[in-house]
Design an enzyme around this catalytic site. Structure first.
Site, PDB file in Angstrom:
ATOM      1  CE  LYS A   1      92.725  -5.150  -1.752  1.00  0.00           C
ATOM      2  NZ  LYS A   1      92.273  -4.052  -2.625  1.00  0.00           N
TER       3      LYS A   1
HETATM    4  C1  LIG Z   1      92.929  -3.603  -3.691  1.00  0.00           C
HETATM    5  C2  LIG Z   1      92.127  -2.920  -4.726  1.00  0.00           C
HETATM    6  C3  LIG Z   1      92.584  -2.800  -6.048  1.00  0.00           C
HETATM    7  C4  LIG Z   1      93.955  -3.294  -6.470  1.00  0.00           C
HETATM    8  O1  LIG Z   1      94.049  -4.702  -6.437  1.00  0.00           O
HETATM    9  P1  LIG Z   1      95.487  -5.387  -6.366  1.00  0.00           P
HETATM   10  O2  LIG Z   1      95.226  -6.829  -6.164  1.00  0.00           O
HETATM   11  O3  LIG Z   1      96.182  -4.758  -5.196  1.00  0.00           O
HETATM   12  O4  LIG Z   1      96.179  -5.092  -7.643  1.00  0.00           O
HETATM   13  C5  LIG Z   1      91.749  -2.216  -6.977  1.00  0.00           C
HETATM   14  N1  LIG Z   1      90.537  -1.737  -6.633  1.00  0.00           N
HETATM   15  C6  LIG Z   1      90.068  -1.813  -5.378  1.00  0.00           C
HETATM   16  C7  LIG Z   1      88.739  -1.251  -5.063  1.00  0.00           C
HETATM   17  C8  LIG Z   1      90.844  -2.417  -4.385  1.00  0.00           C
HETATM   18  O5  LIG Z   1      90.358  -2.503  -3.143  1.00  0.00           O
END
Ligand SMILES: *Cc1c(COP(=O)(O)O)cnc(C)c1O
Length: 462
Positions: free
Chosen positions: A110
């Protein structure tokens, strides 16, 4: 490039307007009015670019209201906070390629989007001489990445809700140890879906939203999806240079459908993705959708991969828009049906289309730990539990000899307990996590009640 809403009541927005609106005023999600296509001969030239240059190349196809030199500078600054020059390196382990997306300040993918979004907000607000109050909900990783994206910024306050006791201890500490005066952490007595519902309700109150200049950082913000499109191109370029392959699979651990939707955009832009492998944990509404066309809500269960403990995926509506060929009335009707009945059904033609785009697999808790263990024994490489779900799904779904790129969405040290269960040792901590438990922290615990959260925001808004 102009932006429009999946529900048809908002259109002709510039990129900056789309970023500032977050959730569309009609309750839908914003999308570009068309997806720019990259011709095959141009694709190969992209493999020579550095990450920031590639990011500029991709992003400027969607952004025409920021001067090129400013956009370049903003991208440079956003990715300078990563600890490796490649930003998102690709490593080969066994017969899989691992796309490491966890070298940013909070060790999850993210950061790739939120470092960019924080700088983008700052640029737009400074230009407009405005302020913003960000309100978001997190299942763990978004919160800390968003907080790190805007901490200390002059014109922004940030309010992040997380489900009390349902994020890992390290995730919690990563958020609550940021003591900048513009950062407010709220532990809510409820689930992540409660948090997400509260955010939607707060943004649905347009008077409140306007009065407090609310902004969104959840993956409903188009700029986040856009920033994530870049690494699909980057990873494909790395694999192409090393193996001379053409088509690839991407395996994507999925919760809110944001990351994999970025892959869908890359595919529609012309990146030769054979299929996107949608990997879920036991919260498998999306894998049931892909496999059986059954999109029906279940209860949220807690797993070893808490960032994917989600049933209602907020970005799914964006895919629905394409599945309905841009028919916004059909999307609105589908969303109403889903809200009322908790389920959606699809035509045979739509199911065929879904099968062209995705493969899917749901991975249990036990399989997650077994995958961490087996992969570690086979390759010496330590997966985090989210990444392990993608790796397992890749092993089940992908067909050789097409290469598979697995998105490594978090550093294993963020989820040390699961890793310890699997292989009996603690993953090595990167410097930013050493001693984090002992650092001072700040957080308020509150009921999962929209009015309570609104009152808090009102009292502390910039
Ligand atoms: C947010 C997250 C996901 C899922 O991603 P999305 O975009 O919500 O589908 C998977 N793995 C980790 C470590 C995350 O932080």
């Amino acid at each position: 490039m102009q932006y429009l809403s999946t529900r048809g009541q908002v259109s002709d927005l510039s990129f900056k307007e789309a970023v500032m609106m977050g959730l569309a005023d009609d309750g839908g999600l914003l999308l570009p009015e068309h997806i720019p296509l990259i011709p095959p001969d141009e694709l190969d030239s992209l493999t020579e670019l550095s990450y920031p240059d590639l990011a500029f190349n991709i992003l400027q196809r969607f952004i025409d209201d920021i001067p090129a030199s400013r956009l370049r500078e903003l991208i440079q600054r956003s990715y300078a906070s990563f600890t490796v020059p490649e930003v998102t390196p690709v490593v080969k382990k066994g017969n899989l390629y691992i796309l490491e997306l966890f070298h940013g300040p909070t060790l999850a993918f993210k950061d790739v989007a939120l470092q960019f979004l924080g700088n983008l907000f700052e640029l737009i607000l400074t230009e407009r001489k405005e302020r913003m109050n960000i309100v978001g909900a997190t299942s763990g990783d978004t919160g800390s990445a968003a907080i790190y994206g805007v901490r200390g910024k002059e014109n922004i306050n940030i309010f992040i809700m997380h489900p009390e006791g349902r994020v890992s201890p390290i995730q919690e500490k990563q958020m609550t140890t940021v003591l900048d005066a513009n950062v407010f952490n709220l532990a809510i007595r409820g689930s992540f879906d409660d948090g997400q519902r509260i955010v939607k309700e707060i943004f649905g109150d347009l008077a409140f939203k306007n009065e407090h200049a609310l902004g969104a950082v959840n993956s409903i913000n188009w700029a986040r999806v856009l920033a994530q499109v870049v690494y699909y191109f980057y990873a494909w370029g790395q694999v192409r240079k090393n193996s001379n392959c053409h088509d690839v699979y991407f395996s994507v651990p999925t919760g809110n459908f944001g990351d994999i939707f970025a892959g869908y955009i890359a595919k529609e832009m012309g990146l030769p993705i054979r299929r996107l492998i949608l990997a879920t944990n036991a919260n498998n509404i999306l894998s049931r959708f892909v496999r059986d066309g059954d999109y029906s809500i279940g209860d949220v269960v807690q797993t070893w991969s808490p960032s994917m403990d989600i049933q209602i995926s907020s970005n799914f509506e964006r895919y629905l828009y394409y599945l309905h060929n841009g028919d916004t009335a059909a999307v609105s009707a589908a969303m109403t049906t889903f809200k009322e009945s908790g389920r959606l059904s699809f035509t045979a033609a739509q199911k065929a289309r879904i099968a062209e785009d995705f493969l899917s697999c749901s991975v249990s808790n036990d399989e997650t730990l077994a995958t961490i263990r087996d992969f570690y024994q086979a390759t010496g490489y330590c997966l985090d539990p989210h990444t392990a779900i993608g790796v397992k799904a890749a092993q089940i779904c992908a067909e050789a000899p097409i290469p598979v790129i697995c998105l490594a969405t978090a550093h294993p040290a963020k989820f040390g307990e699961a890793v310890h269960q699997a292989i009996g040792i603690d993953p090595q901590r990167p410097p930013c996590l050493v001693g984090i438990e002992e650092q001072p922290s700040r957080c308020e615990t509150v009921d999962a009640d929209t009015e309570v959260i609104k009152a808090f925001v009102k009292a502390h808004a910039r």
